[in-house]
Scaffold this active site. Structure first.
Site, PDB file in Angstrom:
ATOM      1  N   LYS A   9       0.034   5.245  -6.053  1.00  0.00           N
ATOM      2  CA  LYS A   9      -0.975   5.227  -7.129  1.00  0.00           C
ATOM      3  C   LYS A   9      -1.842   6.489  -7.092  1.00  0.00           C
ATOM      4  O   LYS A   9      -2.059   7.163  -8.083  1.00  0.00           O
ATOM      5  CB  LYS A   9      -1.823   3.952  -6.986  1.00  0.00           C
ATOM      6  CG  LYS A   9      -2.955   3.761  -7.958  1.00  0.00           C
ATOM      7  CD  LYS A   9      -4.249   4.441  -7.592  1.00  0.00           C
ATOM      8  CE  LYS A   9      -4.810   4.138  -6.243  1.00  0.00           C
ATOM      9  NZ  LYS A   9      -5.323   2.800  -6.048  1.00  0.00           N
ATOM     10  N   CYS A  13      -1.543   1.673  -3.071  1.00  0.00           N
ATOM     11  CA  CYS A  13      -2.537   2.751  -2.889  1.00  0.00           C
ATOM     12  C   CYS A  13      -1.947   4.156  -2.863  1.00  0.00           C
ATOM     13  O   CYS A  13      -2.430   5.054  -3.561  1.00  0.00           O
ATOM     14  CB  CYS A  13      -3.282   2.559  -1.568  1.00  0.00           C
ATOM     15  SG  CYS A  13      -3.568   0.868  -1.099  1.00  0.00           S
ATOM     16  N   HIS A  50     -26.855  21.871  -1.525  1.00  0.00           N
ATOM     17  CA  HIS A  50     -26.980  22.323  -2.901  1.00  0.00           C
ATOM     18  C   HIS A  50     -26.003  23.461  -3.192  1.00  0.00           C
ATOM     19  O   HIS A  50     -25.833  24.334  -2.348  1.00  0.00           O
ATOM     20  CB  HIS A  50     -28.424  22.817  -3.118  1.00  0.00           C
ATOM     21  CG  HIS A  50     -28.701  23.204  -4.524  1.00  0.00           C
ATOM     22  ND1 HIS A  50     -28.766  22.285  -5.550  1.00  0.00           N
ATOM     23  CD2 HIS A  50     -28.910  24.431  -5.074  1.00  0.00           C
ATOM     24  CE1 HIS A  50     -29.011  22.937  -6.674  1.00  0.00           C
ATOM     25  NE2 HIS A  50     -29.102  24.232  -6.418  1.00  0.00           N
ATOM     26  N   CYS A  67       0.821  -1.214   0.000  1.00  0.00           N
ATOM     27  CA  CYS A  67       0.000   0.000   0.000  1.00  0.00           C
ATOM     28  C   CYS A  67       0.856   1.267   0.000  1.00  0.00           C
ATOM     29  O   CYS A  67       0.662   2.163  -0.822  1.00  0.00           O
ATOM     30  CB  CYS A  67      -0.940  -0.017   1.206  1.00  0.00           C
ATOM     31  SG  CYS A  67      -1.802   1.536   1.448  1.00  0.00           S
TER      32      CYS A  67
HETATM   33  P1  NDP Z   1      -7.796  -8.051 -10.176  1.00  0.00           P
HETATM   34  O1  NDP Z   1      -7.973  -9.408  -9.606  1.00  0.00           O
HETATM   35  O2  NDP Z   1      -8.637  -6.927  -9.701  1.00  0.00           O
HETATM   36  O3  NDP Z   1      -7.967  -8.128 -11.759  1.00  0.00           O
HETATM   37  C1  NDP Z   1      -7.214  -8.999 -12.541  1.00  0.00           C
HETATM   38  C2  NDP Z   1      -7.617  -8.802 -13.978  1.00  0.00           C
HETATM   39  O4  NDP Z   1      -6.771  -9.550 -14.830  1.00  0.00           O
HETATM   40  C3  NDP Z   1      -9.038  -9.261 -14.249  1.00  0.00           C
HETATM   41  O5  NDP Z   1      -9.601  -8.403 -15.213  1.00  0.00           O
HETATM   42  C4  NDP Z   1      -8.827 -10.666 -14.826  1.00  0.00           C
HETATM   43  O6  NDP Z   1      -9.842 -11.055 -15.713  1.00  0.00           O
HETATM   44  C5  NDP Z   1      -7.544 -10.474 -15.587  1.00  0.00           C
HETATM   45  N1  NDP Z   1      -6.738 -11.680 -15.702  1.00  0.00           N
HETATM   46  C6  NDP Z   1      -6.435 -12.589 -14.741  1.00  0.00           C
HETATM   47  N2  NDP Z   1      -5.634 -13.555 -15.229  1.00  0.00           N
HETATM   48  C7  NDP Z   1      -5.414 -13.262 -16.534  1.00  0.00           C
HETATM   49  C8  NDP Z   1      -4.669 -13.871 -17.566  1.00  0.00           C
HETATM   50  N3  NDP Z   1      -3.982 -14.988 -17.363  1.00  0.00           N
HETATM   51  N4  NDP Z   1      -4.681 -13.303 -18.787  1.00  0.00           N
HETATM   52  C9  NDP Z   1      -5.377 -12.171 -19.014  1.00  0.00           C
HETATM   53  N5  NDP Z   1      -6.102 -11.533 -18.071  1.00  0.00           N
HETATM   54  C10 NDP Z   1      -6.116 -12.076 -16.834  1.00  0.00           C
HETATM   55  O7  NDP Z   1      -6.245  -7.764 -10.012  1.00  0.00           O
HETATM   56  P2  NDP Z   1      -5.384  -6.457 -10.092  1.00  0.00           P
HETATM   57  O8  NDP Z   1      -4.056  -6.950 -10.517  1.00  0.00           O
HETATM   58  O9  NDP Z   1      -6.035  -5.390 -10.900  1.00  0.00           O
HETATM   59  O10 NDP Z   1      -5.344  -5.968  -8.592  1.00  0.00           O
HETATM   60  C11 NDP Z   1      -4.942  -6.858  -7.550  1.00  0.00           C
HETATM   61  C12 NDP Z   1      -5.696  -6.615  -6.272  1.00  0.00           C
HETATM   62  O11 NDP Z   1      -5.247  -5.416  -5.682  1.00  0.00           O
HETATM   63  C13 NDP Z   1      -7.198  -6.447  -6.481  1.00  0.00           C
HETATM   64  O12 NDP Z   1      -7.871  -7.639  -6.238  1.00  0.00           O
HETATM   65  C14 NDP Z   1      -7.596  -5.401  -5.489  1.00  0.00           C
HETATM   66  O13 NDP Z   1      -8.199  -6.041  -4.403  1.00  0.00           O
HETATM   67  C15 NDP Z   1      -6.321  -4.733  -5.067  1.00  0.00           C
HETATM   68  N6  NDP Z   1      -6.309  -3.322  -5.494  1.00  0.00           N
HETATM   69  C16 NDP Z   1      -7.192  -2.439  -4.954  1.00  0.00           C
HETATM   70  C17 NDP Z   1      -7.201  -1.116  -5.340  1.00  0.00           C
HETATM   71  C18 NDP Z   1      -8.177  -0.158  -4.770  1.00  0.00           C
HETATM   72  O14 NDP Z   1      -8.752  -0.443  -3.729  1.00  0.00           O
HETATM   73  N7  NDP Z   1      -8.431   0.975  -5.421  1.00  0.00           N
HETATM   74  C19 NDP Z   1      -6.254  -0.620  -6.339  1.00  0.00           C
HETATM   75  C20 NDP Z   1      -5.399  -1.631  -6.862  1.00  0.00           C
HETATM   76  C21 NDP Z   1      -5.433  -2.932  -6.445  1.00  0.00           C
HETATM   77  P3  NDP Z   1     -11.240 -11.701 -15.225  1.00  0.00           P
HETATM   78  O15 NDP Z   1     -12.094 -10.576 -14.770  1.00  0.00           O
HETATM   79  O16 NDP Z   1     -11.761 -12.346 -16.478  1.00  0.00           O
HETATM   80  O17 NDP Z   1     -10.900 -12.677 -14.156  1.00  0.00           O
END
Ligand code: NDP
Length: 454
Positions: A51, A48, A443, A43
């Site tokens: 970012k 976070c 408002h 984080c």
């Molecule tokens: P996520 O799990 O959110 O998303 C992963 C994405 O990658 C999904 O769209 C998934 O598709 C896709 N994916 C997974 N495997 C493959 C593959 N082999 N080939 C192609 N596409 C793939 O992960 P992130 O990496 O974006 O973030 C990680 C974690 O960090 C999140 O779960 C979140 O909890 C946390 N986070 C939170 C934030 C916040 O609170 N603002 C900011 C950043 C991260 P599909 O949907 O089809 O599974």
């Protein structure tokens, strides 16, 4: 007091580990924490915090564009990526120091090295010197977080993860982002705002699976309006290094298409960081993704080994890890067994415009409740009326018709995370649509739309 060196030994000084250490020490426990990388975890260092700073930086592009509508004439100022990174790095170092100070003032002993379990009560810490030190603890907490997961496609070694995106030496002209989750969507917006040409590639029909479908579709529209090329139903089959000057990479897609870019960011999920922890020495059960399986009190199948945060792969959000840490400290050292409540957790995607939500999506509500009322408003925020920015805000309230209870609140638009955080209190308390209507509007705001929905 026990015969062990410590009452609690925590592995990992990220958001969850630090909170658990400090709280446990506050209850009088003798606590030590081991950290092999950086204080504050993902984080603070590569998540976070940096970012959000990059999101703020990239939003200036909009502010400058909109300024002329309000009579402020200015040339487009120059952007210096190196300056932004240097300032961001300085802020992170300051935060690392604050975390160190917090542990110190709480009386928590810090080991800067890699910890490994030798048996259910013994930890070996390798601090880089000759031979590791061994300590014993009554209770052990694993809070080691997660790490980017890169799929094993040909050429994946040319891709970067979010870890490296925070330290790029220069901004490329063209960037490809693979993945349609939080990180992919957020970085697509950051790069686009900073002037890069962005292509985001997602394997499904619509990104941000799990969020309200109408909100996701609206975000896709807004991102396309900002010039981001969204390629859904598309997979990268391989990454080739080319001789191009700025575009040193070529992505080959499953539909036969190609995307040329200077960098490709993979944001395809994260995996629990359990390798090499010695969990097998203690018989700790892992799930399919390598996560530590825990009960509602964050206890693993081994009675005094606990785990919180991303390593448990429950709801992988910093505030959730912190909440799990507080519940655990109470359970262990305050004599108040406290289960973790993962219901109605508010969350935000710092996309541009941002998205935030609490409670059920329309799709989830319709699957669980007999009759659901959906209230929505789509409008142009007042500030944008003097500009050529055509962005529209979308808000939605999902209501159970029989009880009137608000099941979910969703927003896509400026300040959505700030607004939804307040509404999360009401939704968590079980507020009804009548309660929302009884609140007087402020408002003119965008937030007032939530209490004037008809
Ligand atoms: P996520 O799990 O959110 O998303 C992963 C994405 O990658 C999904 O769209 C998934 O598709 C896709 N994916 C997974 N495997 C493959 C593959 N082999 N080939 C192609 N596409 C793939 O992960 P992130 O990496 O974006 O973030 C990680 C974690 O960090 C999140 O779960 C979140 O909890 C946390 N986070 C939170 C934030 C916040 O609170 N603002 C900011 C950043 C991260 P599909 O949907 O089809 O599974």
């Amino acid at each position: 007091m026990t015969d062990y060196d410590y009452d609690l030994f925590v592995i990992g000084a990220g958001s969850g580990g630090v909170r658990a250490s400090r709280m446990a020490a506050g209850y009088g426990a003798r606590v030590a924490v081991a950290e092999e990388r950086y204080l504050g975890g993902t984080c603070v260092n590569v998540g976070c915090v940096p970012k959000k700073l990059l999101v703020c930086a990239s939003a200036f592009a909009d502010h400058y564009r909109e300024a002329s509508g309000f009579g402020w004439a200015a040339e487009q100022p120059a952007f210096d990526w190196g300056q932004l990174l240097a300032n961001k790095n300085r802020e992170i170092e300051r935060l690392n120091g604050i975390y160190r100070g917090l542990l110190d003032s709480a009386g928590v002993e810090l080991f800067e090295g890699r910890a490994r379990l030798l048996d259910p009560h013994t930890v070996e810490i390798d601090e880089g010197g000759s031979g590791g030190s061994r300590v014993t603890a009554d209770q052990i907490l694993v809070a080691v977080g997660s790490w980017p997961d890169m799929p094993p496609i040909p050429g994946i070694e040319h891709a970067i993860s979010s870890n490296e995106a925070f330290y790029l030496e220069r901004l490329p002209e063209r960037v490809a982002v693979v993945g349609g989750g939080y990180i992919g969507v957020e970085f697509a917006g950051i790069f686009a705002g900073l002037g890069c040409d962005v292509t985001q590639i997602y394997r499904g029909p619509l990104f941000l699976r799990g969020f309200d479908e109408e909100i996701r579709a609206h975000l896709a529209e807004e991102m396309r309006d900002r010039g981001i090329c969204l390629r859904f139903e598309s997979r990268v089959e391989s990454i080739e290094e080319t001789a191009g000057n700025d575009d040193r990479l070529r992505l080959h897609l499953d539909d036969g298409g190609t995307v040329d870019c200077g960098e490709v960011l993979y944001a395809t999920g994260r995996r629990p960081l359990v390798a090499g922890l010695g969990l097998e020495n203690c018989g700790v059960e892992l799930g399919e993704q390598g996560e530590i399986v825990v009960d509602e009190f964050s206890c693993s199948n081994v009675p005094h080994i606990w785990a919180i945060g991303d390593v448990t792969d429950r709801l992988n959000l910093t505030p959730v890890a912190i909440h799990e840490a507080m519940c655990l400290s109470r359970t262990l050292f305050a004599g108040e067994p406290t289960p973790v409540d993962h219901e109605a957790v508010a969350t935000a995607v710092f996309s541009q415009p941002p998205l935030a939500a609490v409670g059920l999506t329309e799709e989830e509500a319709r699957a669980r409740y007999e009759e659901v009322d959906v209230y929505r408003s789509r409008f142009r925020p007042l500030k944008l009326t003097l500009t050529d920015n055509q962005e529209r805000t979308l808000i939605k309230l999902i209501v159970d018709r029989s009880s009137g209870r608000v099941l979910g609140a969703h927003m896509l638009g400026a300040d959505a995370p700030e607004i939804i955080q307040g509404l999360a209190v009401a939704v968590k308390m079980g507020a009804t649509k009548d309660d929302f209507d009884a609140a007087m509007a402020i408002h003119p705001t965008s937030a007032e739309e939530f209490v004037t929905l008809r």
